[in-house]
Scaffold this active site. Structure first.
Site, PDB file in Angstrom:
ATOM      1  N   TYR A 143       0.819  -1.213   0.000  1.00 21.34           N
ATOM      2  CA  TYR A 143       0.000   0.000   0.000  1.00 21.34           C
ATOM      3  C   TYR A 143       0.854   1.265   0.000  1.00 21.34           C
ATOM      4  O   TYR A 143       0.435   2.296  -0.518  1.00 21.34           O
ATOM      5  CB  TYR A 143      -0.899   0.028   1.242  1.00 21.34           C
ATOM      6  CG  TYR A 143      -2.204  -0.699   1.119  1.00 21.34           C
ATOM      7  CD1 TYR A 143      -2.249  -2.051   0.800  1.00 21.34           C
ATOM      8  CD2 TYR A 143      -3.417  -0.043   1.350  1.00 21.34           C
ATOM      9  CE1 TYR A 143      -3.444  -2.726   0.699  1.00 21.34           C
ATOM     10  CE2 TYR A 143      -4.620  -0.717   1.249  1.00 21.34           C
ATOM     11  CZ  TYR A 143      -4.626  -2.046   0.927  1.00 21.34           C
ATOM     12  OH  TYR A 143      -5.811  -2.717   0.828  1.00 21.34           O
ATOM     13  N   LYS A 193       3.153 -15.423   2.632  1.00 13.90           N
ATOM     14  CA  LYS A 193       3.336 -16.148   1.373  1.00 13.90           C
ATOM     15  C   LYS A 193       4.830 -16.434   1.267  1.00 13.90           C
ATOM     16  O   LYS A 193       5.507 -15.992   0.324  1.00 13.90           O
ATOM     17  CB  LYS A 193       2.801 -15.289   0.209  1.00 13.90           C
ATOM     18  CG  LYS A 193       2.796 -15.980  -1.143  1.00 13.90           C
ATOM     19  CD  LYS A 193       1.769 -17.088  -1.272  1.00 13.90           C
ATOM     20  CE  LYS A 193       1.925 -17.823  -2.589  1.00 13.90           C
ATOM     21  NZ  LYS A 193       1.080 -19.025  -2.683  1.00 13.90           N
ATOM     22  N   ASP A 225      -2.921 -18.344   0.641  1.00  9.07           N
ATOM     23  CA  ASP A 225      -3.897 -19.016  -0.233  1.00  9.07           C
ATOM     24  C   ASP A 225      -4.622 -20.127   0.528  1.00  9.07           C
ATOM     25  O   ASP A 225      -5.846 -20.256   0.460  1.00  9.07           O
ATOM     26  CB  ASP A 225      -3.236 -19.530  -1.520  1.00  9.07           C
ATOM     27  CG  ASP A 225      -1.959 -20.333  -1.286  1.00  9.07           C
ATOM     28  OD1 ASP A 225      -1.467 -20.338  -0.141  1.00  9.07           O
ATOM     29  OD2 ASP A 225      -1.474 -20.970  -2.240  1.00  9.07           O
ATOM     30  N   ASP A 253     -12.301  -9.015   4.553  1.00 11.80           N
ATOM     31  CA  ASP A 253     -13.569  -9.047   3.811  1.00 11.80           C
ATOM     32  C   ASP A 253     -14.132 -10.471   3.813  1.00 11.80           C
ATOM     33  O   ASP A 253     -15.329 -10.693   3.992  1.00 11.80           O
ATOM     34  CB  ASP A 253     -13.379  -8.580   2.354  1.00 11.80           C
ATOM     35  CG  ASP A 253     -13.662  -7.095   2.181  1.00 11.80           C
ATOM     36  OD1 ASP A 253     -13.588  -6.361   3.193  1.00 11.80           O
ATOM     37  OD2 ASP A 253     -13.960  -6.671   1.052  1.00 11.80           O
TER      38      ASP A 253
HETATM   39  C1  IPM Z   1     -10.299  -1.291   4.026  1.00 13.44           C
HETATM   40  C2  IPM Z   1     -10.543  -0.717   2.672  1.00 13.44           C
HETATM   41  C3  IPM Z   1      -9.382   0.203   2.331  1.00 13.44           C
HETATM   42  C4  IPM Z   1      -8.129  -0.627   2.307  1.00 13.44           C
HETATM   43  C5  IPM Z   1      -9.538   0.980   1.018  1.00 13.44           C
HETATM   44  C6  IPM Z   1     -10.816   1.789   1.004  1.00 13.44           C
HETATM   45  C7  IPM Z   1      -8.341   1.851   0.733  1.00 13.44           C
HETATM   46  O1  IPM Z   1     -10.723  -1.709   1.739  1.00 13.44           O
HETATM   47  O2  IPM Z   1     -10.174  -0.519   4.996  1.00 13.44           O
HETATM   48  O3  IPM Z   1     -10.225  -2.513   4.135  1.00 13.44           O
HETATM   49  O4  IPM Z   1      -7.828  -1.265   1.291  1.00 13.44           O
HETATM   50  O5  IPM Z   1      -7.418  -0.669   3.321  1.00 13.44           O
HETATM   51 MG    MG Z   2     -10.796  -3.657   2.574  1.00  9.62          MG
END
Ligand code: IPM
Ligand code: MG
Length: 360
Positions: A143, A193, A225, A253
């Site tokens: 990131y 990984k 994975d 997620d």
């Molecule tokens: C999260 C989101 C963010 C991330 C995005 C909106 C930049 O997906 O907080 O998980 O990738 O960290």
């Molecule tokens: Mg996210």
């Protein structure tokens, strides 16, 4: 009697609605315990762009740094999708906020609420007993590495994002994970990984080194994975899942699927000391914004986490969580969870619960 002073960044989409519900609940909790609520509201993300400011206006950042406790709604939406790079709400607001405040430890829980188990798309047997948290590194890795575009040759443009981790970055997040495991079920699962990536090999080495100081905590390593499968098929085996920024983004997620709804999961992004930012894991949901349909529970639980982790107010946080519990069991929810209340009404029901159930 204390003053609960924090920075409130409602942001975009449903952020202001769920935020209003959470502020209502915070007021009730403050009132019951004799505290004063004192917050500074500032713009962030698309809302700031629309006001002619940067995605992360200086005054928002200054306030966040000064109060050291931030309650954030959501940022971004299709309206600002045409913007590029740091002009975007995500890249220009959320990421710099995390970096500037050194919020390197992101905690996201996965513990399906009994009242929501039937809402999850997975069979009950995979959900019952699941209770883990993901400790995601939040200020390093791909990131924040060097990124760019190479335009030559013009018939085959290339782009790159560098992933780099230092020993110190890995060590401090590993320590957070092991410390948290000690307060829970004494197990850390580190996800990497390392069969391919150099950063992962360093990650594994440092995590093993940190583990030497935690003989009472079990450590296992899993490849990312494989972890995507294990999380769904044997979720109940995990306690603290420790991982780097990008893997943590993806795995959290996935973990939300175990909870029946994204609308009930809070998160904390912590630094050293009591500095912390608290936000729901869901996004700005522009499709339902402004209609009073959004589920405010994740935002309300995030407010409870703020009280617990930045202000040391355990009883106050627990009172809010008990109110959320009662709302879920009693069906006092928004339509996404089968109820018939509006966003604000859910918050108001919980605020009433906090005030009346435990008056005095
Ligand atoms: C999260 C989101 C963010 C991330 C995005 C909106 C930049 O997906 O907080 O998980 O990738 O960290
Ligand atoms: Mg996210």
């Amino acid at each position: 009697m204390a003053t609960i002073k924090f920075t409130y960044l409602p942001g975009d989409g449903i952020g202001p609605e769920v935020g209003e519900a959470a502020i209502n609940v915070l007021n009730a909790a403050a009132g019951r315990f004799g505290h004063a609520l004192d917050f500074e509201e500032h713009l962030i993300g698309g809302a700031a762009i629309d006001a002619g400011l940067k995605p992360l206006p200086d005054e928002s950042l200054v306030s966040a740094r000064e109060t050291g406790a931030i309650l954030l709604g959501a940022v971004g939406g299709p309206k600002w999708d045409h913007l590029k790079g740091p002009d975007r709400p995500e890249l220009g607001a959320l990421l710099p906020l995390r970096k500037e405040l050194n919020l390197y430890a992101n905690i996201r829980p996965a513990a399906p609420h009994p009242a929501l188990i039937d809402k999850a798309p997975l069979k009950r047997e995979y959900l019952e007993g699941v209770d883990f948290v993901v400790m995601r590194e939040l200020t390093g890795g791909i990131y924040f590495g060097k990124k760019g575009m190479d335009n030559s040759p013009s018939n085959n443009i290339s782009a790159y994002d560098e992933c780099r981790y230092s020993e110190a970055e890995i060590r401090r997040i590993a320590i957070k994970a092991f410390d948290l495991a000690r307060l829970r079920k004494n197990k850390v699962t580190s996800v990497d990984k390392s069969n391919v990536l150099e950063t992962s090999r360093l990650w594994r080495k440092i995590v093993e080194d940190v583990a030497k100081d935690y003989a009472d905590v079990e450590l296992e390593h899993l490849l990312v994975d494989a972890m995507t499968m294990h999380m769904l098929t044997r979720g109940k085996d995990f306690d603290v899942i420790l991982t780097e920024n990008m893997f943590g983004d993806i795995l959290t997620d996935e973990a939300s699927v175990l909870c029946g709804s994204m609308g009930v999961i809070p998160s904390a992004s912590l630094s050293d000391g009591t500095m912390g930012m608290y936000e729901p894991i869901h996004g700005s949901a522009p499709d339902i914004a402004g209609q009073g349909k959004a589920n405010p529970l994740a935002m309300i639980l995030s407010a409870a986490w703020m009280l617990r982790l930045s202000f040391g107010m355990e009883a106050e946080a627990a009172a809010i969580e008990a109110g959320v519990d009662a709302a879920l069991y009693g069906g006092h929810t928004t339509a996404d969870l089968g109820g018939s209340l509006s966003t604000f009404e859910v918050g108001d029901w919980i605020a009433d619960h906090i005030r009346s159930n435990h008056a005095g």
